[in-house]
Motif scaffolding. Structure first.
Motif, mmCIF file in Angstrom:
data_model
loop_
_atom_site.group_PDB
_atom_site.id
_atom_site.type_symbol
_atom_site.label_atom_id
_atom_site.label_comp_id
_atom_site.label_asym_id
_atom_site.label_seq_id
_atom_site.Cartn_x
_atom_site.Cartn_y
_atom_site.Cartn_z
ATOM 1 N N VAL A 230 -39.421 -7.900 -13.131
ATOM 2 C CA VAL A 230 -40.244 -8.912 -13.808
ATOM 3 C C VAL A 230 -39.531 -9.364 -15.077
ATOM 4 C CG1 VAL A 230 -42.462 -9.374 -14.906
ATOM 5 C CG2 VAL A 230 -42.342 -7.889 -12.897
ATOM 6 N N PRO A 231 -39.301 -10.677 -15.260
ATOM 7 C CA PRO A 231 -38.647 -11.160 -16.481
ATOM 8 C C PRO A 231 -39.448 -10.753 -17.713
ATOM 9 C CG PRO A 231 -38.763 -12.904 -14.839
ATOM 10 C CD PRO A 231 -39.604 -11.779 -14.327
ATOM 11 N N PRO A 232 -38.781 -10.382 -18.789
ATOM 12 C CA PRO A 232 -39.509 -9.896 -19.983
ATOM 13 C C PRO A 232 -40.473 -10.911 -20.559
ATOM 14 C CG PRO A 232 -37.165 -10.276 -20.460
ATOM 15 C CD PRO A 232 -37.319 -10.355 -18.981
ATOM 16 N N ILE A 357 -42.200 -20.055 -30.259
ATOM 17 C CA ILE A 357 -40.876 -20.340 -29.709
ATOM 18 C C ILE A 357 -40.569 -19.264 -28.669
ATOM 19 C CG2 ILE A 357 -38.437 -20.748 -30.224
ATOM 20 C CD1 ILE A 357 -39.205 -21.318 -33.091
ATOM 21 N N PRO A 358 -40.929 -19.493 -27.402
ATOM 22 C CA PRO A 358 -40.665 -18.477 -26.371
ATOM 23 C C PRO A 358 -39.170 -18.241 -26.202
ATOM 24 C CG PRO A 358 -42.191 -20.165 -25.581
ATOM 25 C CD PRO A 358 -41.613 -20.672 -26.865
ATOM 26 N N LYS A 359 -38.800 -16.971 -26.126
ATOM 27 C CA LYS A 359 -37.400 -16.610 -25.911
ATOM 28 C C LYS A 359 -37.323 -15.563 -24.815
ATOM 29 C CE LYS A 359 -35.784 -17.610 -30.611
ATOM 30 N NZ LYS A 359 -35.093 -17.078 -31.816
ATOM 31 N N THR A 360 -36.197 -15.517 -24.159
ATOM 32 C CA THR A 360 -35.967 -14.530 -23.123
ATOM 33 C C THR A 360 -34.481 -14.217 -23.085
ATOM 34 O OG1 THR A 360 -36.377 -14.003 -20.791
ATOM 35 C CG2 THR A 360 -35.679 -16.254 -21.304
ATOM 36 N N THR A 361 -34.074 -13.448 -22.116
ATOM 37 C CA THR A 361 -32.666 -13.114 -21.991
ATOM 38 C C THR A 361 -31.873 -14.349 -21.585
ATOM 39 O OG1 THR A 361 -32.963 -12.490 -19.665
ATOM 40 C CG2 THR A 361 -33.246 -10.757 -21.324
ATOM 41 N N LYS A 362 -30.573 -14.333 -21.861
ATOM 42 C CA LYS A 362 -29.729 -15.467 -21.497
ATOM 43 C C LYS A 362 -29.755 -15.719 -19.999
ATOM 44 C CE LYS A 362 -26.526 -15.107 -25.408
ATOM 45 N NZ LYS A 362 -25.104 -14.925 -25.811
ATOM 46 N N GLU A 363 -29.885 -14.664 -19.239
ATOM 47 C CA GLU A 363 -29.922 -14.798 -17.784
ATOM 48 C C GLU A 363 -31.086 -15.661 -17.332
ATOM 49 O OE1 GLU A 363 -30.748 -11.980 -13.855
ATOM 50 O OE2 GLU A 363 -30.530 -11.087 -15.851
ATOM 51 N N HIS A 364 -32.264 -15.417 -17.891
ATOM 52 C CA HIS A 364 -33.452 -16.154 -17.474
ATOM 53 C C HIS A 364 -33.588 -17.492 -18.207
ATOM 54 C CE1 HIS A 364 -34.530 -11.917 -16.453
ATOM 55 N NE2 HIS A 364 -34.930 -12.502 -15.348
ATOM 56 N N LYS A 370 -39.223 -21.163 -13.759
ATOM 57 C CA LYS A 370 -40.578 -20.855 -14.212
ATOM 58 C C LYS A 370 -40.631 -20.712 -15.737
ATOM 59 C CE LYS A 370 -42.406 -18.618 -10.051
ATOM 60 N NZ LYS A 370 -42.982 -17.372 -9.488
ATOM 61 N N PHE A 371 -39.584 -20.132 -16.321
ATOM 62 C CA PHE A 371 -39.572 -19.972 -17.775
ATOM 63 C C PHE A 371 -39.507 -21.329 -18.459
ATOM 64 C CE2 PHE A 371 -37.073 -19.630 -21.716
ATOM 65 C CZ PHE A 371 -37.964 -18.890 -22.466
ATOM 66 N N ARG A 372 -38.662 -22.224 -17.961
ATOM 67 C CA ARG A 372 -38.561 -23.544 -18.587
ATOM 68 C C ARG A 372 -39.876 -24.301 -18.469
ATOM 69 N NH1 ARG A 372 -33.513 -23.901 -15.817
ATOM 70 N NH2 ARG A 372 -34.234 -25.678 -14.577
ATOM 71 N N LYS A 373 -40.542 -24.168 -17.331
ATOM 72 C CA LYS A 373 -41.831 -24.839 -17.164
ATOM 73 C C LYS A 373 -42.883 -24.232 -18.094
ATOM 74 C CE LYS A 373 -45.369 -25.913 -13.710
ATOM 75 N NZ LYS A 373 -45.762 -25.798 -12.283
ATOM 76 N N PHE A 374 -42.910 -22.890 -18.192
ATOM 77 C CA PHE A 374 -43.870 -22.224 -19.078
ATOM 78 C C PHE A 374 -43.656 -22.644 -20.525
ATOM 79 C CE2 PHE A 374 -44.563 -18.623 -21.982
ATOM 80 C CZ PHE A 374 -45.941 -18.516 -21.886
ATOM 81 N N ARG A 375 -42.392 -22.719 -20.942
ATOM 82 C CA ARG A 375 -42.090 -23.095 -22.321
ATOM 83 C C ARG A 375 -42.616 -24.489 -22.631
ATOM 84 N NH1 ARG A 375 -35.924 -22.830 -23.405
ATOM 85 N NH2 ARG A 375 -36.030 -24.594 -21.962
ATOM 86 N N ARG A 376 -42.472 -25.417 -21.693
ATOM 87 C CA ARG A 376 -42.971 -26.774 -21.911
ATOM 88 C C ARG A 376 -44.491 -26.827 -21.876
ATOM 89 N NH1 ARG A 376 -38.634 -29.252 -17.588
ATOM 90 N NH2 ARG A 376 -36.824 -29.395 -18.980
ATOM 91 N N GLN A 377 -45.087 -26.092 -20.930
ATOM 92 C CA GLN A 377 -46.548 -26.075 -20.863
ATOM 93 C C GLN A 377 -47.147 -25.453 -22.116
ATOM 94 O OE1 GLN A 377 -47.066 -23.982 -17.133
ATOM 95 N NE2 GLN A 377 -47.647 -25.865 -16.067
ATOM 96 N N LEU A 378 -46.502 -24.406 -22.627
ATOM 97 C CA LEU A 378 -46.995 -23.760 -23.847
ATOM 98 C C LEU A 378 -47.006 -24.744 -25.002
ATOM 99 C CD1 LEU A 378 -47.796 -21.288 -25.542
ATOM 100 C CD2 LEU A 378 -45.364 -20.733 -25.741
#
Length: 537
Positions: A230-232, A357-364, A370-378
């Motif tokens: 699961v991505p952090p 400002i959502p952040k995650t690992t460089k990999e994700h 899904k992370f890019r979409k979540f960041r925009r929706q947030l």
């Protein structure tokens, strides 16, 4: 990928964009399509630079599409409405011919202003009942000079001011000082103004005329999760701190410092010599007038004051050496205060939120869709949540006290949003490299194109597929702009070009200066070219 303006502007009277803090702009004096000095509005809509009037250069390092790029899977039938066929139109609703109130203005009556007839900011009582013309306002304060509420007396207030505001004493030191103070008063059977720092802070928080208190809400991802690895970011909680924008705006309206530097009504200003239109402050623009036309279609709104809420945001790095800390402030102002007030930093611009400002690992960060979409929706959900207290006052008036002492009916409206291009892409839910204002293709900017608008985008999203929306129209179809939650708000109309990055830096520095430098080195020796560049600097 950065959008750079690559050619000259074809300007006319309605294509000069108004900027916060600038009153006068002289363009191409004596040549071109505009050979006059224009006093222009602070309205972001009174005059606009159409995006299809310049050429754009986009780096070849294009963002990888989120979706495959098949042939278009659907056809769009253009709706045969005049408002949709916006080619050659300024993108705004034409104002109907209304009756207006006219006043002469300025030294020697060299100017006259036509004020909006229906949203005429009539004074009323605290219940919204209009007062007879010429009625004096109530005194701004009904308190006696000895009322220090919520402080018990002047000593308590000045102690709080000294410890918290002037000295900014840490909590531990406040407790030590109060304990020493208490020990000296014990023999007199007395006690200091505050028991400890908690008592001090609690009293300060009750101050009714202080700043609007900060509050927060938390957001976390609640969508589908993978069974393993699961991505952090899916487990993280993101905090958003904000202040009630309605209370912030009401404080601005009640500020007596603005009473004589405040435009209560939309107006259009003209020169008495040749009836030439003049622009200067926000309320002199067509956007404010057109909004007043729409609002005044409801008879209950007549006599109200239109208060446009101007927003802006800019993610800022505040410390690189100690961990690359970033803040995402959201600013708010009102369009009624004049330019000189806003430029003078007289509390006419306030921070109303710090966005997450959502952040995650460089990999994700680079590969996780899904992370890019979540960041925009947030981002959009946070803006909608923060501004929700303004929503009732956008469709129905509320009574507010102004700095001149009068109560007036007020109707709010979301005004221009000031942002750089990266945030414009995020705000308008478009693909990077596309224009947030029109449907011009970066491949062929000379081809006529319609302006973007909320209704047109909604129709496209309803009828089309995500792939075709992305490829053919530059629309991220699974995102909804926050402005869709508010009446009379169209993000494509409200978005404003970033004067610093897109005009000054983009057009002048990145394009014009670079082009001239290359030209000089091509036409002169290196030594002569450097000498000429030094003369230019």
């Amino acid at each position: 990928m950065t959008l750079r303006l690559e050619a000259w502007f074809t300007l006319d009277r309605n294509c000069i964009f108004a900027v916060l803090g600038i009153n006068y702009l002289t363009l191409f004096k004596g040549s071109g399509t505009l050979d006059q000095t224009i006093m222009h509005s602070n309205s972001f809509a009174d005059a606009r630079i159409p995006f299809n009037s310049y050429r754009a250069h986009v780096s070849e390092e294009l963002e990888e599409p989120r979706y495959p790029t098949p042939e278009p899977q659907f056809d769009f039938q253009e709706v045969e409405n005049d408002w949709l066929n916006l080619t050659g139109h300024d993108g705004m609703r034409n104002s109907p011919a209304l009756g207006v109130d006219t006043e002469f203005w300025g030294p020697g009556d060299r100017l006259y202003r036509n004020f909006h007839k229906y949203l005429d900011a009539r004074p009323c009582d605290e219940n919204g009942v209009f007062l007879p013309p010429g009625s004096p306002p109530k005194p701004l304060s009904d308190k006696s000079s000895s009322d220090w509420t919520p402080y018990r007396n002047r000593v308590e207030f000045e102690t709080a001011e000294y410890l918290f505001a002037e000295n900014q004493m840490p909590a531990g030191q406040i407790n030590k000082l109060l304990d020493l103070w208490a020990s000296t008063l014990k023999k007199h059977d007395d006690k200091p103004p505050f028991a400890d720092f908690r008592d001090l802070y609690k009293t300060i928080d009750k101050t009714p005329l202080g700043d609007v208190r900060w509050q927060s809400f938390s957001v976390r991802y609640n969508g589908e999760r993978p069974d393993t690895d699961v991505p952090p970011w899916m487990d993280q909680v993101f905090d958003v701190w904000y202040r009630d924008p309605r209370e912030v705006v009401r404080n601005m309206l009640a500020n007596p410092d603005y009473a004589k530097e405040f435009d209560y009504r939309p107006y259009r200003e003209f020169s008495t010599d040749d009836d030439e239109r003049q622009w200067k402050d926000f309320m002199s623009g067509d956007w404010a007038w057109d909004q007043a036309d729409i609002i005044s279609e409801d008879p209950d709104s007549h006599g109200s004051t239109f208060v446009p809420v101007v927003l802006g945001s800019d993610k800022t790095t505040v410390s690189v050496a100690t961990g690359n800390n970033e803040y995402y402030p959201l600013y708010a102002s009102i369009g009624n205060v004049r330019n000189n007030v806003r430029r003078a930093h007289r509390d006419a611009v306030s921070i109303i939120a710090f966005l997450a400002i959502p952040k995650t690992t460089k990999e994700h960060a680079t590969s996780d869709v899904k992370f890019r979409k979540f960041r925009r929706q947030l981002f959009h959900c946070s803006l909608s949540k923060i501004l929700e207290m303004l929503r009732p006052g956008i469709t129905k008036y509320e009574v507010v006290r102004f700095g001149d002492g009068h109560f007036r009916r007020v109707i709010y409206g979301l005004g221009p949003y000031i942002a750089d291009y990266e945030e414009q892409v995020l705000l308008t839910c478009i693909v990077r490299g596309w224009c947030p204002r029109c449907l011009s293709s970066r491949i062929n900017l000379d081809e006529p194109a319609s302006w973007r608008c909320r209704h047109h985008t909604d129709v496209l999203v309803e009828e089309g597929t995500l792939d075709a929306l992305w490829d053919e129209y530059g629309i991220v179809g699974d995102l909804v702009p926050f402005t869709n939650d508010f009446a009379r708000a169209d993000i494509h109309e409200l978005i404003a070009p970033d004067i610093l990055h897109q005009l000054i830096k983009g057009t002048f520095k990145d394009h014009l200066v670079d082009w001239i430098e290359k030209y000089l080195y091509q036409m002169h020796s290196k030594k002569d070219a450097e000498r000429i560049m030094d003369d230019i600097d």
